[in-house]
Design an enzyme around this catalytic site. Sequence first.
Site, PDB file in Angstrom:
ATOM      1  N   SER A  18       0.757  -1.081  -0.008  1.00  0.00           N
ATOM      2  CA  SER A  18       0.152   0.028   0.025  1.00  0.00           C
ATOM      3  C   SER A  18       1.127   1.156   0.086  1.00  0.00           C
ATOM      4  CB  SER A  18      -0.883   0.049   1.277  1.00  0.00           C
ATOM      5  OG  SER A  18      -0.255   0.153   2.307  1.00  0.00           O
ATOM      6  N   ASN A  19       1.909   1.146   0.829  1.00  0.00           N
ATOM      7  CA  ASN A  19       2.917   2.807   0.533  1.00  0.00           C
ATOM      8  C   ASN A  19       3.351   2.808  -0.766  1.00  0.00           C
ATOM      9  OD1 ASN A  19       3.331   3.893   3.407  1.00  0.00           O
ATOM     10  ND2 ASN A  19       3.475   1.795   3.982  1.00  0.00           N
ATOM     11  N   ARG A  95      13.633  -7.324   4.837  1.00  0.00           N
ATOM     12  CA  ARG A  95      15.012  -7.743   5.074  1.00  0.00           C
ATOM     13  C   ARG A  95      15.726  -6.652   5.480  1.00  0.00           C
ATOM     14  NH1 ARG A  95      16.881 -11.846   3.687  1.00  0.00           N
ATOM     15  NH2 ARG A  95      18.558 -11.106   2.629  1.00  0.00           N
ATOM     16  N   HIS A 113       8.535   3.231   8.729  1.00  0.00           N
ATOM     17  CA  HIS A 113       8.468   2.474  10.071  1.00  0.00           C
ATOM     18  C   HIS A 113       7.281   2.862  10.975  1.00  0.00           C
ATOM     19  CE1 HIS A 113       9.667  -0.435  13.082  1.00  0.00           C
ATOM     20  NE2 HIS A 113       9.436   0.431  14.002  1.00  0.00           N
ATOM     21  N   GLY A 147      22.092   0.358  10.541  1.00  0.00           N
ATOM     22  CA  GLY A 147      21.201  -0.173  11.643  1.00  0.00           C
ATOM     23  C   GLY A 147      19.929  -0.734  11.412  1.00  0.00           C
ATOM     24  N   ASP A 149      16.165   0.179  11.641  1.00  0.00           N
ATOM     25  CA  ASP A 149      15.265   1.471  11.716  1.00  0.00           C
ATOM     26  C   ASP A 149      16.200   2.396  12.488  1.00  0.00           C
ATOM     27  OD1 ASP A 149      13.263   0.066  10.595  1.00  0.00           O
ATOM     28  OD2 ASP A 149      12.854  -0.662  12.785  1.00  0.00           O
TER      29      ASP A 149
HETATM   30  C1  GRF Z   1       4.042  -0.660   6.924  1.00  0.00           C
HETATM   31  O1  GRF Z   1       3.167  -0.559   7.958  1.00  0.00           O
HETATM   32  C2  GRF Z   1       5.257   0.065   7.000  1.00  0.00           C
HETATM   33  O2  GRF Z   1       5.293   1.136   7.905  1.00  0.00           O
HETATM   34  C3  GRF Z   1       6.084  -1.150   7.360  1.00  0.00           C
HETATM   35  O3  GRF Z   1       5.485  -2.329   6.828  1.00  0.00           O
HETATM   36  C4  GRF Z   1       4.031  -2.095   6.426  1.00  0.00           C
HETATM   37  C5  GRF Z   1       4.065  -2.150   4.817  1.00  0.00           C
HETATM   38  O4  GRF Z   1       2.802  -2.141   4.462  1.00  0.00           O
HETATM   39  N1  GRF Z   1       7.547  -0.883   7.408  1.00  0.00           N
HETATM   40  P1  GRF Z   1       2.414  -2.045   2.911  1.00  0.00           P
HETATM   41  O5  GRF Z   1       3.138  -3.215   2.386  1.00  0.00           O
HETATM   42  O6  GRF Z   1       2.976  -0.753   2.381  1.00  0.00           O
HETATM   43  O7  GRF Z   1       1.097  -1.920   2.542  1.00  0.00           O
END
Ligand code: GRF
Length: 211
Positions: A18-19, A95, A113, A147, A149
């Site tokens: 979704s991002n 990863r 994150h 590191g 996050d």
């Molecule tokens: C999100 O909550 C992001 O913050 C985390 O993994 C999730 C990914 O969601 N790193 P999507 O695949 O982008 O819907």
Amino acid sequence: MAGEAPARVAVLLSGRGSNFLSLHAAMGRGEVPARVVVVVSNKSKAAGLAKAVELGIPAVAISRRGCSRQQHDQRVLEVLRQHRVEWVCLAGYMRLLSPSFVAAFPRRILNIHPSLLPSFPGLEAQRQALQHGVRVSGCTVHLVDEGLDSGPVVVQRAVTIEDDDTEDSLATRILVQEHCAYPEALSRLLTRRWSVKGRRIEWHGAAPRPT
Ligand code: GRF
């Protein structure tokens, strides 16, 4: 910057994507001067990969099976070079990157994150926040270093935790903010002058006026 070609972005993901879609949509609306030139996943069945195919964006699965982290990262890097990638956006990429991968894109790798870092890094950030009892959580977009996050923060958005929140309800509200924060962060980095001092990103000059 005005007149420059859109930045060439790779999205790396392991899941629903979704991002990735929110970044792609913001670029399509002209809010981020960039375009997604390739989507790479370590999971061939990732829903985000299928969405890239639907959108006509090159989508590449590179399995981790049978290779070391270093070898896997080298294979991903080859694909990014083939597509002349300038920026890498990690979007649910499950990863840790090897130091040589991070060094290949110095200060050009972003991650999102679902907590207000440095609180609750790592897996299940929403559960960690609920278990800790904090009243505010949120999301963070940061530059990636070696590191977990841990790189310099670019954008954060806060979400109030309600008494009856579950991991799912909190994750859903944080995700809404993620979808704004990621495009905002990439746009800022591409349109402003900035430098990194210690842990901080310093922004130079005024923000561009919205057109
Ligand atoms: C999100 O909550 C992001 O913050 C985390 O993994 C999730 C990914 O969601 N790193 P999507 O695949 O982008 O819907």
